[in-house]
Design a protein around this motif. Structure first.
Motif, short mmCIF file in Angstrom:
data_model
loop_
_atom_site.label_atom_id
_atom_site.label_comp_id
_atom_site.label_asym_id
_atom_site.label_seq_id
_atom_site.Cartn_x
_atom_site.Cartn_y
_atom_site.Cartn_z
N ARG A 1 45.06 36.03 47.03
CA ARG A 1 46.46 35.94 46.63
C ARG A 1 47.11 37.32 46.76
O ARG A 1 46.61 38.30 46.19
N PRO A 2 48.19 37.43 47.49
CA PRO A 2 48.79 38.75 47.75
C PRO A 2 49.15 39.52 46.49
O PRO A 2 48.95 40.75 46.43
N GLU A 3 49.66 38.83 45.48
CA GLU A 3 50.06 39.54 44.27
C GLU A 3 48.87 40.12 43.52
O GLU A 3 48.97 41.17 42.87
N LEU A 4 47.70 39.46 43.62
CA LEU A 4 46.50 39.98 42.96
C LEU A 4 45.91 41.13 43.77
O LEU A 4 45.37 42.09 43.21
N GLN A 5 46.01 41.05 45.09
CA GLN A 5 45.59 42.18 45.91
C GLN A 5 46.48 43.40 45.65
O GLN A 5 45.99 44.54 45.63
N THR A 6 47.76 43.16 45.42
CA THR A 6 48.66 44.26 45.08
C THR A 6 48.28 44.87 43.73
O THR A 6 48.34 46.10 43.55
N LEU A 7 47.89 44.03 42.79
CA LEU A 7 47.43 44.52 41.50
C LEU A 7 46.26 45.49 41.68
O LEU A 7 46.26 46.59 41.10
N MET A 8 45.27 45.12 42.50
CA MET A 8 44.12 45.99 42.72
C MET A 8 44.52 47.26 43.45
O MET A 8 44.01 48.35 43.15
N GLU A 9 45.43 47.14 44.40
CA GLU A 9 45.91 48.32 45.13
C GLU A 9 46.51 49.35 44.17
O GLU A 9 46.23 50.55 44.28
N VAL A 10 47.28 48.87 43.21
CA VAL A 10 47.91 49.77 42.25
C VAL A 10 46.87 50.35 41.29
O VAL A 10 46.86 51.55 40.99
N LEU A 11 45.97 49.50 40.79
CA LEU A 11 44.97 49.96 39.83
C LEU A 11 44.01 50.97 40.44
O LEU A 11 43.42 51.80 39.72
#
Length: 285
Positions: A249-259
């Protein structure tokens, strides 16, 4: 590991959501992902410290990428996984991989790690005794009562010469694997969150980093801690968990990218002063 359903039936563990900045106050049963005019909203469960604090630092960075982050705080190690499994959360962030694996096995769930964020050294903290070298015979030693964290605590006690475990016990160790106990230490198993509150009734306690922080303890005051280059530092990195199939899911991948960004690594280092180590920087070393 004790059966988690039994824990739920016997413990009155409350949880609630907290607001910070753009966070909306909600409870975990109000649904998970929603789409707003501004973009995608994700709901992530977390322990109050350091997990929820790190997520709050990530909120503005996620907002810049069109993702609204809602944070639901939990005060135990059971409900965040149950809420994720039932779809009340999009992800959670509070546990390490061995705990997640054991929880899946014990509860017939299929939650997976999306990625690691940080490592918290477990520490031995003083209760009624402040010197490991002069612990009295029969001293009471508090350890977490879930299988993975109890094993980790016992390994730390062993590395400090207080007990000896069976040679092959490893990360599955329990107090039944203690083969040498020269001080006849009494190993007291209790809920991890209760350990900082129970120091007055214990000689020492082995406490997870997040519960030490939320209990007002400083890692610099610990009598002993896990080393940053230890096997524990690799094994017990704290992960973001999702339901199997949601990893792309793109939004969850974005979450990991930020974290895993330098901004969050800097926040962790500046805020927690060694009590939390960002995996982003550990991997880069």
């Amino acid at each position: 590991m004790k059966k988690f359903i039994g824990i739920l039936l016997t413990a009155a563990l409350a949880f609630g959501a907290v607001g910070c900045g753009g966070t909306t106050t909600e409870t975990a049963d109000e649904g998970a992902t929603t789409t707003t005019a501004e973009g995608t909203t994700i709901k992530v469960g977390a322990s109050p410290s350091p997990h929820a604090e790190i997520l709050k630092a990530a909120q503005p960075l996620l907002a810049e990428k069109g993702v609204t982050l809602e944070i639901v705080e939990f005060t135990d190690y059971v409900q965040p996984n149950l809420a994720l499994d039932t779809g009340d959360l999009d992800a959670n962030y509070f546990q390490h991989q061995p705990y997640l694996d054991q929880f899946n096995a014990d509860n017939d769930m299929d939650l997976v790690a999306l990625g690691a964020v940080h490592y918290e050294p477990m520490g031995i903290f003083a209760g009624n005794s402040s010197d490991l070298a002069s612990l009295p015979d029969g001293a009471k030693v508090g350890v977490p009562n879930d299988a993975t964290n109890e094993a980790r605590a016992l390994l730390l006690l062993e590395s400090n010469g207080l007990i000896t475990l069976k040679e092959d016990a490893g990360v599955a160790a329990t107090k039944l694997d203690i083969v040498e106990n020269p001080h006849n230490l009494e190993i007291v198993e209790m809920e991890a969150a209760q350990l900082p509150l129970s120091l007055s009734s214990l000689d020492i306690a082995v406490i997870n980093g997040n519960y030490a922080l939320s209990g007002g303890l400083s890692i610099s005051d610990a009598l002993a801690i896990e080393e940053a280059d230890s096997l524990a530092a690799e094994t017990y990195q704290n992960v973001v968990a999702v339901r199997n199939g949601d990893e792309t899911r793109p939004e969850l991948q974005t979450l990991m990218e930020v974290l895993n960004s330098q901004e969050i690594a800097d926040y962790i280092n500046e805020t927690f002063e060694g009590a939390v180590a960002p995996v982003f920087e550990v991997a880069a070393e």
